[in-house]
Design a protein around this motif. Structure first.
Motif, mmCIF file in Angstrom:
data_model
loop_
_atom_site.group_PDB
_atom_site.id
_atom_site.type_symbol
_atom_site.label_atom_id
_atom_site.label_comp_id
_atom_site.label_asym_id
_atom_site.label_seq_id
_atom_site.Cartn_x
_atom_site.Cartn_y
_atom_site.Cartn_z
ATOM 1 N N UNK A 47 0.860 -1.173 0.000
ATOM 2 C CA UNK A 47 0.000 0.000 0.000
ATOM 3 C C UNK A 47 0.906 1.235 0.000
ATOM 4 N N UNK A 48 1.302 1.644 -1.209
ATOM 5 C CA UNK A 48 2.134 2.840 -1.399
ATOM 6 C C UNK A 48 1.656 3.535 -2.665
ATOM 7 N N UNK A 49 2.105 4.766 -2.845
ATOM 8 C CA UNK A 49 1.695 5.464 -4.064
ATOM 9 C C UNK A 49 2.456 4.918 -5.271
ATOM 10 N N UNK A 51 4.423 6.243 -7.481
ATOM 11 C CA UNK A 51 5.824 6.622 -7.695
ATOM 12 C C UNK A 51 6.761 5.768 -6.845
ATOM 13 N N UNK A 52 6.353 5.448 -5.623
ATOM 14 C CA UNK A 52 7.183 4.578 -4.775
ATOM 15 C C UNK A 52 7.201 3.169 -5.351
ATOM 16 N N UNK A 53 6.046 2.676 -5.767
ATOM 17 C CA UNK A 53 5.979 1.349 -6.380
ATOM 18 C C UNK A 53 6.890 1.300 -7.612
ATOM 19 N N UNK A 54 6.864 2.342 -8.419
ATOM 20 C CA UNK A 54 7.684 2.414 -9.635
ATOM 21 C C UNK A 54 9.178 2.353 -9.306
ATOM 22 N N UNK A 55 9.565 3.008 -8.230
ATOM 23 C CA UNK A 55 10.977 2.974 -7.810
ATOM 24 C C UNK A 55 11.390 1.542 -7.509
ATOM 25 N N UNK A 56 10.554 0.815 -6.786
ATOM 26 C CA UNK A 56 10.893 -0.566 -6.443
ATOM 27 C C UNK A 56 10.879 -1.475 -7.670
ATOM 28 N N UNK A 57 9.927 -1.272 -8.563
ATOM 29 C CA UNK A 57 9.903 -2.047 -9.808
ATOM 30 C C UNK A 57 11.197 -1.819 -10.581
ATOM 31 N N UNK A 120 6.048 0.144 6.102
ATOM 32 C CA UNK A 120 5.801 0.579 7.479
ATOM 33 C C UNK A 120 5.560 2.067 7.521
ATOM 34 N N UNK A 121 6.387 2.821 6.782
ATOM 35 C CA UNK A 121 6.261 4.277 6.785
ATOM 36 C C UNK A 121 4.916 4.702 6.206
ATOM 37 N N UNK A 122 4.452 4.014 5.156
ATOM 38 C CA UNK A 122 3.198 4.404 4.518
ATOM 39 C C UNK A 122 1.985 3.992 5.340
ATOM 40 N N UNK A 123 2.141 3.031 6.227
ATOM 41 C CA UNK A 123 1.023 2.571 7.041
ATOM 42 C C UNK A 123 0.871 3.350 8.343
ATOM 43 N N UNK A 124 1.800 4.273 8.610
ATOM 44 C CA UNK A 124 1.735 5.043 9.870
ATOM 45 C C UNK A 124 0.885 6.266 9.706
#
Length: 124
Positions: A47-49, A51-57, A120-124
């Motif tokens: 559960x991230x936006x 752009x963050x998902x794209x970085x990991x991909x 963790x950061x996105x779920x806080x």
């Protein structure tokens, strides 16, 4: 460490019997592939936006492209749109292969840790 993998990217041939070093290298290689499969599942549920998902991909794609395949242990790629060429030609020692495979494993484990921390950061 990833620079080692990128420098020696093509698959390496070992025209001799398997030994303890090659068995260790294969174990690292298998562990890295298993970690990669886990990351693909994590990506699907993270559960991230976008752009963050794209970085990991992108990081995972770069990691896949840095592979030094072990003879007889080819792997499938989920990201089929990237150019991924496995040509032979480099000769490295069995001990160097252990180091290369360990570096490849360490890199994917770092990506995994970063993904977990991001989640963790996105779920806080």
């Amino acid at each position: 460490m990833i620079a080692v993998c990128i420098f020696i990217q093509p698959a390496c041939k070992h025209d001799h019997a398997t030994n303890k070093d090659l068995e260790r290298a294969k174990a690292y290689y298998k562990s890295a592939l298993e970690a990669s499969e886990n990351l693909e599942r994590m990506l699907d549920t993270m559960v991230v936006n976008d752009s963050i998902r794209s970085i990991f991909v992108d990081r995972i794609k770069q990691w896949e492209e840095s592979v030094v395949e072990m003879e007889g242990m080819a792997h499938a790629h989920k990201h089929s749109e990237h150019n991924h060429d496995h040509k032979g030609g480099y000769q490295i020692t069995d001990k160097q292969m252990v180091d290369v495979q360990k570096a490849w494993l360490d890199t994917i484990l770092t990506i995994e840790m970063d993904m977990k921390n991001s989640g963790k950061a996105s779920n806080q």
